[in-house]
Motif scaffolding. Sequence first.
Motif, short mmCIF file in Angstrom:
data_model
loop_
_atom_site.label_atom_id
_atom_site.label_comp_id
_atom_site.label_asym_id
_atom_site.label_seq_id
_atom_site.Cartn_x
_atom_site.Cartn_y
_atom_site.Cartn_z
N ILE A 107 -1.29 -4.56 -9.40
CA ILE A 107 -0.07 -3.49 -9.14
C ILE A 107 1.07 -4.43 -8.31
N MET A 108 0.50 -5.57 -7.62
CA MET A 108 1.63 -6.42 -6.95
C MET A 108 2.57 -6.92 -7.78
N PRO A 109 2.47 -7.36 -8.97
CA PRO A 109 3.58 -7.84 -9.88
C PRO A 109 4.53 -6.85 -10.04
N LEU A 110 4.18 -5.64 -10.31
CA LEU A 110 5.07 -4.88 -10.53
C LEU A 110 5.98 -4.32 -9.17
N LEU A 111 5.12 -4.08 -7.96
CA LEU A 111 5.82 -4.03 -6.86
C LEU A 111 6.87 -5.23 -6.56
N SER A 112 6.46 -6.49 -6.83
CA SER A 112 7.28 -7.43 -6.59
C SER A 112 8.62 -7.33 -7.34
N GLU A 113 8.43 -6.91 -8.60
CA GLU A 113 9.74 -6.56 -9.39
C GLU A 113 10.34 -5.37 -8.92
N LEU A 114 10.07 -4.41 -8.45
CA LEU A 114 10.94 -3.40 -7.83
C LEU A 114 11.33 -3.73 -6.64
N LEU A 115 10.89 -4.81 -5.92
CA LEU A 115 11.56 -5.27 -4.56
C LEU A 115 12.86 -5.96 -4.95
N ARG A 116 12.64 -6.88 -5.93
CA ARG A 116 13.51 -7.61 -6.69
C ARG A 116 14.82 -6.80 -7.06
N THR A 117 14.70 -5.61 -7.56
CA THR A 117 15.56 -4.84 -8.44
C THR A 117 16.17 -4.00 -7.32
N HIS A 118 15.46 -3.51 -6.33
CA HIS A 118 16.11 -2.84 -5.21
C HIS A 118 15.90 -3.33 -3.97
N PRO A 119 16.82 -3.94 -3.47
CA PRO A 119 16.82 -4.78 -2.30
C PRO A 119 16.64 -4.03 -1.03
N ARG A 120 17.05 -2.77 -1.22
CA ARG A 120 16.83 -1.80 0.07
C ARG A 120 15.23 -1.01 0.29
N LEU A 121 14.51 -1.17 -0.76
CA LEU A 121 13.31 -0.63 -0.77
C LEU A 121 12.23 -1.55 -0.15
N GLU A 122 11.32 -0.86 0.60
CA GLU A 122 10.49 -1.54 1.33
C GLU A 122 9.03 -0.85 0.99
N PHE A 123 7.97 -1.70 1.22
CA PHE A 123 6.53 -1.32 0.75
C PHE A 123 5.81 -1.72 1.98
N ASP A 124 4.75 -0.82 2.63
CA ASP A 124 3.54 -1.26 3.25
C ASP A 124 2.34 -1.22 2.54
N LEU A 125 1.61 -2.09 2.41
CA LEU A 125 0.59 -2.05 1.55
C LEU A 125 -0.78 -2.26 2.44
N ASN A 126 -1.79 -1.37 1.61
CA ASN A 126 -3.23 -1.53 2.23
C ASN A 126 -3.79 -1.56 1.12
N PHE A 127 -4.80 -2.78 1.28
CA PHE A 127 -5.64 -3.18 0.05
C PHE A 127 -7.02 -2.90 0.63
N SER A 128 -7.70 -1.92 0.03
CA SER A 128 -9.00 -1.31 0.57
C SER A 128 -9.72 -0.64 -0.70
N ASP A 129 -10.95 -0.80 -0.76
CA ASP A 129 -11.52 0.03 -1.83
C ASP A 129 -12.25 1.38 -1.28
N ARG A 130 -12.13 1.87 0.02
CA ARG A 130 -12.25 2.99 0.47
C ARG A 130 -11.09 4.09 0.49
N ASN A 131 -11.56 5.09 0.15
CA ASN A 131 -10.48 6.32 -0.17
C ASN A 131 -9.86 6.79 1.32
N VAL A 132 -8.68 6.28 1.52
CA VAL A 132 -7.88 6.66 2.71
C VAL A 132 -7.68 8.42 2.78
N ASP A 133 -7.38 8.68 3.94
CA ASP A 133 -6.96 10.14 4.08
C ASP A 133 -5.50 10.11 4.30
#
Length: 299
Positions: A107-133
């Motif tokens: 997933i991260m390589p694709l998010l990195s591409e989106l960040l480069r293409t869209h300078p005003r896009l932001e991601f807050d990422l949570n890496f976890s194997d549990r199912n969040v609510d």
Amino acid sequence: MSDLNGVSVFVEAADAGGFSAAAERLNLSRSAVGKTVAKLEQRLGVRLFHRTTRTQSLTDEGQLFYENCLRALSEIRAGEALLESGKQEIQGRLRLSMPVHFGRQCIMPLLSELLRTHPRLEFDLNFSDRNVDLVEDGFDLAIRTGPLRSEPDLMTRKIVDQRMTVCASPAYLEANGTPETIDDLMSHQAILYRRSGQPHAWSFPGKGTQVRTVTPPSRLRLDDLTSIADAAASGFGIAWLPCWLVRNAIASGSLVRILTDTPALSYGTYVVWPKTQYMPSKLRLLIDTLVARLPPMME
């Protein structure tokens, strides 16, 4: 354009699991959905759905067509979003939760591409194997693998299948021989994935919808998939791992696929997000990018 409309109705029916659910999503009658699919089947010369009085399920040809239609529609939507971004730049923050290893490597390589293409896009990422609510924890989207339970407050879309493979190092196979059947695995040393204190069994498609599971003997049990791949490459035993995780090791020759004539198990991987009447363009772009770009990375 009518052909494209027929394809989109077909994809919606496949996603929804039937004509009635698709009709509700599309604000159409059930008969209108059925007629649209029937016209598409007539044009293609194949049957896309098995039909009973209550249910509809994809045929083998329907599944193949669905996967290609999904990618094509996602490419179109991603293209539309990119064109739209030239008029109104895609911007804002998205909070995502994803499995640790799959998120880092795929997933991260694709998010990195989106960040480069869209300078005003932001991601807050949570890496976890549990199912969040998603609602309670404030996430815009989560990536989940395997069977999903029904959650009426969430929308779901399949993005890719993760295929598993059995592999070992050339040195291990030279010293211990190469298993040719699932039963042969019981005479070999395995490197098992352990989670919540219990080692995970290895699963293979059985007859019909059945799944056959085996747990080969093991002297080494780990709770980290990358470490399992490293241990297998070092000759400590046979591993059962996602194809995307060992793709580079297999290409370099440090690991070798085995049991290649045995059907491999695949896990459906999905995006889920809180149900809303309007999907923001930033979320649409992200989902369509994942659907379009992930499948080639899974082999």
